[in-house]
Design an enzyme around this catalytic site. Structure first.
Site, PDB file in Angstrom:
ATOM      1  N   TYR A   1      -4.177   0.933  28.629  1.00 43.35           N
ATOM      2  CA  TYR A   1      -3.185   1.694  28.067  1.00 43.35           C
ATOM      3  C   TYR A   1      -3.766   2.748  27.038  1.00 43.35           C
ATOM      4  O   TYR A   1      -5.043   2.488  26.709  1.00 43.35           O
ATOM      5  CB  TYR A   1      -2.133   0.738  27.126  1.00 43.35           C
ATOM      6  CG  TYR A   1      -2.696   0.055  26.105  1.00 43.35           C
ATOM      7  CD1 TYR A   1      -2.816   0.929  24.928  1.00 43.35           C
ATOM      8  CD2 TYR A   1      -3.479  -1.139  26.032  1.00 43.35           C
ATOM      9  CE1 TYR A   1      -3.224   0.098  23.870  1.00 43.35           C
ATOM     10  CE2 TYR A   1      -3.769  -1.664  25.025  1.00 43.35           C
ATOM     11  CZ  TYR A   1      -3.784  -1.113  23.800  1.00 43.35           C
ATOM     12  OH  TYR A   1      -4.422  -1.593  22.598  1.00 43.35           O
ATOM     13  N   CYS A   2      -3.174   3.852  26.997  1.00 44.24           N
ATOM     14  CA  CYS A   2      -3.578   4.587  26.103  1.00 44.24           C
ATOM     15  C   CYS A   2      -2.353   4.788  25.075  1.00 44.24           C
ATOM     16  O   CYS A   2      -1.693   4.013  24.825  1.00 44.24           O
ATOM     17  CB  CYS A   2      -3.889   6.164  26.885  1.00 44.24           C
ATOM     18  SG  CYS A   2      -2.427   6.831  27.477  1.00 44.24           S
ATOM     19  N   PHE A   3      -2.314   6.027  24.581  1.00 41.20           N
ATOM     20  CA  PHE A   3      -1.167   6.172  23.397  1.00 41.20           C
ATOM     21  C   PHE A   3       0.162   5.831  23.852  1.00 41.20           C
ATOM     22  O   PHE A   3       1.051   5.174  23.433  1.00 41.20           O
ATOM     23  CB  PHE A   3      -1.347   7.377  22.413  1.00 41.20           C
ATOM     24  CG  PHE A   3      -0.496   7.191  21.365  1.00 41.20           C
ATOM     25  CD1 PHE A   3      -0.513   6.247  20.270  1.00 41.20           C
ATOM     26  CD2 PHE A   3       0.475   8.343  21.032  1.00 41.20           C
ATOM     27  CE1 PHE A   3       0.375   6.481  19.253  1.00 41.20           C
ATOM     28  CE2 PHE A   3       1.624   8.304  20.113  1.00 41.20           C
ATOM     29  CZ  PHE A   3       1.468   7.196  19.161  1.00 41.20           C
TER      30      PHE A   3
ATOM     31  N   TYR B   1       0.652   2.442  24.209  1.00 42.53           N
ATOM     32  CA  TYR B   1       0.299   1.718  23.005  1.00 42.53           C
ATOM     33  C   TYR B   1       1.973   2.016  22.044  1.00 42.53           C
ATOM     34  O   TYR B   1       2.285   0.879  21.445  1.00 42.53           O
ATOM     35  CB  TYR B   1      -0.673   2.465  22.041  1.00 42.53           C
ATOM     36  CG  TYR B   1      -0.681   1.815  20.657  1.00 42.53           C
ATOM     37  CD1 TYR B   1      -1.283   0.598  20.035  1.00 42.53           C
ATOM     38  CD2 TYR B   1      -0.052   2.692  19.699  1.00 42.53           C
ATOM     39  CE1 TYR B   1      -1.255   0.302  18.751  1.00 42.53           C
ATOM     40  CE2 TYR B   1       0.110   2.330  18.268  1.00 42.53           C
ATOM     41  CZ  TYR B   1      -0.541   1.023  17.794  1.00 42.53           C
ATOM     42  OH  TYR B   1      -0.479   0.574  16.681  1.00 42.53           O
TER      43      TYR B   1
END
Length: 362
Positions: free
Chosen positions: A95-97, A124
């Site tokens: 995952y990223c933001f 996130y």
């Protein structure tokens, strides 16, 4: 068949699913999840440069700069990290933001290397929102507070109960002036994330009524979430009434035996003793104004003598000389006053085992 991207956030947390966090280290340090490991697409300075480019020249220019910065050996090293994680955690996700560009680029590079690896939809931000909502949901469910003077074993009890929620464990701090551990306290975000995951796991086991230790709003440098704090302020209270000697024995085991052992295990014999001594002295220093300077200095001397005696022959007996008056003169009167404001909510009193048995039926 490749696994699909994940939107079932509850199962991610309940099953302790490994998560690969693609955000920059500075983002990860501010808050992450218990099973996440940071293998960033961009380091902090790279992210800063790409962000500046995006604001000035738009997305295409920012993407081009990113590819320019992360190329050759740098790209190969990061890709090797991602591959190692994916191969070691075939049930994991990345995952990223927001589940956007960084996740998609990482997936693309992994795919080019022969690995299809799914991501968390929404990243996130979506996971964090889910955990905050979990905390607020639990705050609306029935709860009971376990109270009692310092050393009553309240933290031990909530950990022994199937429906107990350990706020201090989630914060990695015991809440008092002597409350820090040898490892650093969690950030506010990490505290909330760990707390919410524990709540999810208890819910998955069928818990609908939760038991919390009686806490103020602050636990060290962290704050109990507002919704939980408000609910605790209206909940029924069960009080542990254990004898003073029993409480002192618990405190010596927790604040003296355990902390001395942990400091030495982490730092070696000499530095461990120094840090252990500093820890106890700082705890006393934190309440010097409430003790009064004369009494503070007397108890500090007693504490230092107890530490010297413990170091020379292993004896713990002299720790009673500062712990007992500290409870009688400071902690017990303070808690008695705090408890007086909750008198109308006290529904049960007993010794440790009696309270534990009563709460186990909730």
């Amino acid at each position: 068949m490749p696994r699909q991207n994940c939107e079932d956030f509850r199962q991610l947390f309940v099953n302790d699913t490994p998560l690969m966090d693609m955000r920059a280290p500075i983002e990860f340090a501010q808050g992450a999840f218990p099973t996440s490991i940071n293998h960033p697409l961009m380091e902090d300075e790279e992210r800063k440069a790409v962000g500046t480019c995006y604001k000035a020249h738009g997305q295409d220019a920012a993407i081009a700069l990113g590819h320019q910065l992360i190329n050759g050996d740098i790209k190969a090293a990061r890709l090797a990290q991602w591959k190692a994680f994916a191969e070691a955690n075939p049930n994991g996700y990345l995952y990223c933001f927001r589940g956007g560009l960084r996740s998609r680029i990482t997936q693309q590079w992994l795919k080019e290397a022969g690995i299809d690896y799914p991501m968390v939809v929404g990243g996130y931000k979506a996971l964090r929102r889910f955990l905050i909502d979990t905390i607020d949901t639990v705050a609306q469910q029935p709860m009971t507070i376990v109270g009692g003077n310092t050393g009553s074993g309240k933290t031990i009890m909530v950990n022994e109960l199937a429906n107990g929620i350990d706020l201090e464990g989630a914060a990695n701090h015991r809440g008092s002036s002597f409350g820090r551990y040898v490892t650093a306290q969690r950030t506010q975000i990490d505290f909330e994330n760990v707390l919410a995951v524990e709540m999810l796991k208890k819910q998955a086991r069928g818990c609908t009524h939760f038991v919390f230790e009686d806490e103020g709003r602050a636990i060290g440098s962290t704050s109990v979430p507002l919704s939980i704090n408000a609910a605790m302020g209206n909940a029924d209270v069960a009080i542990v009434d254990d004898p003073l000697d029993v409480r002192i024995d618990r405190l010596i085991d927790d604040y003296v035996v355990r902390m001395q052992r942990d400091y030495i295990a982490l730092n070696g014999e000499q530095q461990g003793w120094e840090l252990f001594t500093e820890y106890l002295e700082r705890g006393m220093f934190g309440i010097r104004k409430r003790l009064g300077m004369k009494r503070y200095e007397e108890l500090l001397v007693a504490q230092q003598q107890a530490i010297a005696n413990q170091k020379s022959n292993g004896s713990l007996t002299e720790h009673d000389n500062w712990l007992r008056p500290l409870l009688i003169e400071y902690y017990d009167p303070m808690y008695t006053y705090q408890l007086s404001k909750k008198a109308d909510r006290i529904v049960f009193r007993g010794n440790y085992q009696e309270v534990k048995s009563w709460l186990a039926d909730k």
